[in-house]
Enzyme design. Structure first.
Site, PDB file in Angstrom:
ATOM      1  N   GLN A  16       0.915  -1.398   0.023  1.00 18.66           N
ATOM      2  CA  GLN A  16      -0.030  -0.063   0.146  1.00 18.66           C
ATOM      3  C   GLN A  16       0.962   1.209   0.147  1.00 18.66           C
ATOM      4  OE1 GLN A  16      -3.359   2.313   2.848  1.00 18.66           O
ATOM      5  NE2 GLN A  16      -3.038   0.394   3.233  1.00 18.66           N
ATOM      6  N   ARG A  37       7.040  -9.037 -10.188  1.00 26.07           N
ATOM      7  CA  ARG A  37       7.701 -10.548 -10.637  1.00 26.07           C
ATOM      8  C   ARG A  37       6.838 -11.166 -11.148  1.00 26.07           C
ATOM      9  NH1 ARG A  37       9.519 -13.422  -5.099  1.00 26.07           N
ATOM     10  NH2 ARG A  37       8.006 -11.966  -4.215  1.00 26.07           N
ATOM     11  N   ASN A  95       9.602   0.309  -1.926  1.00 24.27           N
ATOM     12  CA  ASN A  95       9.434   0.055  -0.542  1.00 24.27           C
ATOM     13  C   ASN A  95       9.449  -1.463  -0.161  1.00 24.27           C
ATOM     14  OD1 ASN A  95       6.690  -0.403  -1.879  1.00 24.27           O
ATOM     15  ND2 ASN A  95       5.934  -0.533   0.196  1.00 24.27           N
ATOM     16  N   ARG A 103      20.731  -6.169  -1.935  1.00 20.86           N
ATOM     17  CA  ARG A 103      20.850  -7.512  -2.230  1.00 20.86           C
ATOM     18  C   ARG A 103      20.581  -7.860  -3.867  1.00 20.86           C
ATOM     19  NH1 ARG A 103      18.560  -7.966   2.634  1.00 20.86           N
ATOM     20  NH2 ARG A 103      16.358  -8.298   1.876  1.00 20.86           N
ATOM     21  N   LYS A 135      10.880  -4.970   9.161  1.00 19.92           N
ATOM     22  CA  LYS A 135       9.898  -5.204   8.265  1.00 19.92           C
ATOM     23  C   LYS A 135       8.897  -4.420   8.884  1.00 19.92           C
ATOM     24  CE  LYS A 135      10.764  -8.944   5.216  1.00 19.92           C
ATOM     25  NZ  LYS A 135      10.365 -10.143   4.609  1.00 19.92           N
ATOM     26  N   GLU A 138       1.195  -1.035   8.484  1.00 20.95           N
ATOM     27  CA  GLU A 138       0.424  -0.209   8.887  1.00 20.95           C
ATOM     28  C   GLU A 138       0.210   0.237  10.436  1.00 20.95           C
ATOM     29  OE1 GLU A 138      -1.507   2.457   7.213  1.00 20.95           O
ATOM     30  OE2 GLU A 138      -1.725   3.156   9.375  1.00 20.95           O
ATOM     31  N   ASP A 167       0.534   3.853   5.938  1.00 19.84           N
ATOM     32  CA  ASP A 167       0.946   3.410   4.697  1.00 19.84           C
ATOM     33  C   ASP A 167       0.793   4.719   3.797  1.00 19.84           C
ATOM     34  OD1 ASP A 167       2.116   0.879   4.956  1.00 19.84           O
ATOM     35  OD2 ASP A 167      -0.188   0.067   4.872  1.00 19.84           O
ATOM     36  N   GLY A 246      -8.190  20.840  19.598  1.00 16.60           N
ATOM     37  CA  GLY A 246      -7.831  21.994  19.821  1.00 16.60           C
ATOM     38  C   GLY A 246      -8.450  22.873  21.048  1.00 16.60           C
ATOM     39  N   GLY A 247      -8.575  24.147  20.828  1.00 15.53           N
ATOM     40  CA  GLY A 247      -9.005  24.911  21.993  1.00 15.53           C
ATOM     41  C   GLY A 247     -10.483  25.028  22.178  1.00 15.53           C
ATOM     42  N   GLN A 248     -11.022  24.292  21.157  1.00 17.80           N
ATOM     43  CA  GLN A 248     -12.935  24.482  21.003  1.00 17.80           C
ATOM     44  C   GLN A 248     -13.339  23.076  21.224  1.00 17.80           C
ATOM     45  OE1 GLN A 248     -13.703  27.412  20.396  1.00 17.80           O
ATOM     46  NE2 GLN A 248     -12.046  28.428  19.476  1.00 17.80           N
TER      47      GLN A 248
HETATM   48  N1  COA Z   1      12.281  -9.811  -9.296  1.00 16.57           N
HETATM   49  C1  COA Z   1      12.889 -10.655  -8.493  1.00 16.57           C
HETATM   50  N2  COA Z   1      12.652 -10.346  -7.063  1.00 16.57           N
HETATM   51  C2  COA Z   1      12.064  -9.468  -6.703  1.00 16.57           C
HETATM   52  C3  COA Z   1      11.254  -8.803  -7.536  1.00 16.57           C
HETATM   53  C4  COA Z   1      11.237  -8.879  -8.861  1.00 16.57           C
HETATM   54  N3  COA Z   1      10.671  -8.157  -9.863  1.00 16.57           N
HETATM   55  N4  COA Z   1      10.382  -7.870  -6.879  1.00 16.57           N
HETATM   56  C5  COA Z   1      10.594  -8.311  -5.586  1.00 16.57           C
HETATM   57  N5  COA Z   1      11.664  -9.195  -5.406  1.00 16.57           N
HETATM   58  C6  COA Z   1      11.930  -9.823  -4.202  1.00 16.57           C
HETATM   59  C7  COA Z   1      13.080  -8.850  -3.440  1.00 16.57           C
HETATM   60  O1  COA Z   1      14.289  -8.461  -3.878  1.00 16.57           O
HETATM   61  C8  COA Z   1      12.937  -9.394  -2.045  1.00 16.57           C
HETATM   62  O2  COA Z   1      14.028 -10.645  -1.967  1.00 16.57           O
HETATM   63  P1  COA Z   1      15.066 -10.743  -1.031  1.00 16.57           P
HETATM   64  O3  COA Z   1      14.497 -11.012   0.176  1.00 16.57           O
HETATM   65  O4  COA Z   1      15.753 -11.954  -1.422  1.00 16.57           O
HETATM   66  O5  COA Z   1      15.850  -9.530  -0.945  1.00 16.57           O
HETATM   67  C9  COA Z   1      11.565 -10.297  -1.820  1.00 16.57           C
HETATM   68  O6  COA Z   1      11.057 -10.295  -3.501  1.00 16.57           O
HETATM   69  C10 COA Z   1      10.405  -9.725  -1.024  1.00 16.57           C
HETATM   70  O7  COA Z   1      10.645  -8.406  -1.074  1.00 16.57           O
HETATM   71  P2  COA Z   1       9.972  -7.930   0.675  1.00 16.57           P
HETATM   72  O8  COA Z   1       9.999  -6.599   0.548  1.00 16.57           O
HETATM   73  O9  COA Z   1      11.111  -8.526   1.721  1.00 16.57           O
HETATM   74  O10 COA Z   1       8.705  -8.550   0.822  1.00 16.57           O
HETATM   75  P3  COA Z   1       7.721  -9.271   2.192  1.00 16.57           P
HETATM   76  O11 COA Z   1       6.486  -9.518   1.816  1.00 16.57           O
HETATM   77  O12 COA Z   1       8.798 -10.113   2.709  1.00 16.57           O
HETATM   78  O13 COA Z   1       7.690  -7.842   3.008  1.00 16.57           O
HETATM   79  C11 COA Z   1       6.755  -5.593   3.746  1.00 16.57           C
HETATM   80  C12 COA Z   1       6.657  -7.103   2.690  1.00 16.57           C
HETATM   81  C13 COA Z   1       5.890  -4.480   3.264  1.00 16.57           C
HETATM   82  C14 COA Z   1       6.902  -6.156   5.108  1.00 16.57           C
HETATM   83  C15 COA Z   1       8.391  -5.059   3.472  1.00 16.57           C
HETATM   84  O14 COA Z   1       8.469  -5.028   1.907  1.00 16.57           O
HETATM   85  C16 COA Z   1       8.799  -3.817   4.203  1.00 16.57           C
HETATM   86  O15 COA Z   1       9.033  -3.572   5.165  1.00 16.57           O
HETATM   87  N6  COA Z   1       8.624  -2.506   3.335  1.00 16.57           N
HETATM   88  C17 COA Z   1       9.094  -1.427   3.813  1.00 16.57           C
HETATM   89  C18 COA Z   1       7.877  -0.790   4.571  1.00 16.57           C
HETATM   90  C19 COA Z   1       6.667  -0.803   4.138  1.00 16.57           C
HETATM   91  O16 COA Z   1       6.517   0.137   3.029  1.00 16.57           O
HETATM   92  N7  COA Z   1       5.704  -1.252   4.468  1.00 16.57           N
HETATM   93  C20 COA Z   1       4.407  -1.013   4.202  1.00 16.57           C
HETATM   94  C21 COA Z   1       3.725  -1.750   3.175  1.00 16.57           C
HETATM   95  S1  COA Z   1       2.155  -1.357   2.891  1.00 16.57           S
END
Ligand code: COA
Length: 427
Positions: A16, A37, A95, A103, A135, A138, A167, A246-248
């Site tokens: 999001q 992906r 994000n 990586r 990680k 919201e 978010d 607020g003040g109201q």
């Molecule tokens: N091709 C190949 N790999 C891809 C890719 C693509 N097009 N797009 C994503 N990936 C990989 C990433 O490189 C990552 O791989 P790695 O762990 O080996 O480095 C993997 O997919 C997953 O990414 P990740 O962000 O860890 O996803 P998640 O589902 O585990 O975590 C969140 C989700 C939201 C918790 C995390 O992304 C996060 O904390 N984001 C920052 C804060 C944020 O925006 N949070 C709110 C979300 S609404």
């Protein structure tokens, strides 16, 4: 011409927070290329689905006006294509969890080598510090940014709010950072790193609560209704129920029908300047002159009792009648609108704040349009892309790929072939 026409954004966002940001930029006219992906796509395509095998409303409502390319950025060929896109774009937004892009082999240093004009924008849960590698979703941001500890009733547990301030709120902050960096690039010729942490974004929206934290050192917060009720303050800004903040003084009051309708309530503010009107409307004209009620300081220890009396009046009217009676008297108030009422409200449809969008797989659905209106750059909301819908188009148009080169990239698994596959499945 749209305000951001000519700006090309490489959108690596998911879920999001990031998609909110890039959707906003797309509404303003930027060409947003959503990288997903192969075969999988943004996880939200499949989350909270209401119709089997159709992109969820979660996804469609956050990804309007974008194009989708599927690309495996971890394969050699995929990395090469990604580099080409980085060269061709003005902004890259992501994000991922902390470190994911490094990586993949795309650190900020490497990105600057590839395209020094590129703006690299990220959302993470936290800024540098003890939690930087976590990680975050919201509600974690709402809790760590000061919102949950200050939301709820004074005698109840902390509460998260329905507004997605962690978010969508951080997505908005990031969008401003990106546009600011683009403006700066006009003068410097250089891109820069833009970072927005969800904890910081929530705290920014809770700044009045940090204000109150400091005021507490100089005495009780007299405008909080707990003060009038004789409840002592602790060391931290307390939860303030429905106090106006607020003040109201203000509070949520029952209206006619509240017994059966969970949204038959109105927010009522006793603004000092119109206190006389409030007294007349609720049938308490004697309060206008009574020294116990006539001034805001005199009323502070009776706020609850005053709102109980006002509520006796609001319970005789429905929430819209309260609004109709109070508005001409300049008494600020607002009916508690349900999502059903908002979805059906004609004035929101007319302004484009609520829009109906047509999607080839799901049909018609409602969405929230651009809440920011520009006089010369109106926003048209177009449907979200299907997974990989524009893969071929983007490779040809932006990177100059031939049909043979596209076929080769597909064979190598560097890019997806979802559109051809879905055609085969349909046949
Ligand atoms: N091709 C190949 N790999 C891809 C890719 C693509 N097009 N797009 C994503 N990936 C990989 C990433 O490189 C990552 O791989 P790695 O762990 O080996 O480095 C993997 O997919 C997953 O990414 P990740 O962000 O860890 O996803 P998640 O589902 O585990 O975590 C969140 C989700 C939201 C918790 C995390 O992304 C996060 O904390 N984001 C920052 C804060 C944020 O925006 N949070 C709110 C979300 S609404």
């Amino acid at each position: 011409m749209k305000a951001l026409e000519g700006v090309r954004i490489l959108d690596m966002t998911h879920v999001q927070s990031g998609p909110t940001c890039t959707q906003l930029l797309a509404w303003f006219g930027a060409d947003v290329l959503k990288v997903e992906r192969p075969g999988v796509g943004d996880a939200t395509r499949g989350q909270l689905r209401d119709i089997p095998d159709v992109d969820s409303l979660y996804f469609t409502m956050l990804n309007h006006n974008k194009r989708s390319i599927t690309l495996n950025t971890k394969s050699d060929k995929g990395k090469e294509i990604f580099e080409g896109l980085l060269k061709a774009c003005d902004v890259m937004v992501e994000n991922f969890a902390p470190g994911a892009l490094d990586r993949m082999g795309f650190s900020w240093e490497r990105i600057q080598e590839i395209n020094p004009r590129l703006i690299y924008a990220s959302i993470k849960g936290f800024g540098p510090g003890p939690y930087e590698d976590c990680k975050v979703y919201e509600n974690v941001a709402q809790c760590t940014g000061g919102s949950a500890s200050t939301t709820g009733f004074v005698d109840g547990p902390p509460l998260v709010t329905g507004a997605q301030i962690g978010d969508s709120g951080t997505g908005l902050h990031l969008a401003l950072g990106i546009v600011t960096a683009l403006y700066h690039r006009e003068k410097s010729g250089k891109g820069q790193r833009v970072h927005a942490a969800m904890q910081d974004g929530v705290l920014n929206l809770c700044r009045v609560k940090l204000r109150d934290q400091q005021r507490l050192q100089h005495g009780p917060l007299t405008e909080y209704s707990q003060h009038g009720q004789g409840i002592a303050f602790g060391e931290a800004t307390p939860r303030a129920g429905n106090d106006s903040g607020g003040g109201q003084p203000g509070w949520i009051l029952k209206c006619k029908g509240w017994e059966n309708d969970p949204d038959a309530y109105v927010y009522f503010i006793t603004q000092a300047a119109v206190w006389g009107n409030v007294c007349d409307v609720i049938g308490k004209p004697e309060w206008k002159e009574d020294p116990e009620y006539a001034t805001p300081p005199a009323r502070l220890d009776k706020i609850k009792q005053i709102f109980d009396t006002i509520e006796e009046w609001t319970m005789t009217k429905n929430k819209f009648e309260v609004m109709e009676i109070c508005n001409p008297l300049n008494i600020p108030c607002g009916p508690i609108l349900s999502m059903k009422e908002i979805a059906e409200e004609p004035s929101l449809r007319e302004t484009g704040t609520v829009v109906e969008v047509d999607h080839p797989a799901r049909g018609k659905y409602l969405s929230v349009g651009n809440p920011v209106k520009l006089s010369d750059s109106p926003s048209d909301v177009t449907r979200s892309p299907l997974l990989g819908e524009h893969t071929d188009e983007i490779l040809m148009e932006i990177l100059g790929f031939s049909s043979d080169e596209i076929a080769e990239a597909k064979t190598e698994g560097a890019v997806g072939d979802e559109m051809a596959q879905s055609k085969v499945a349909a046949e």
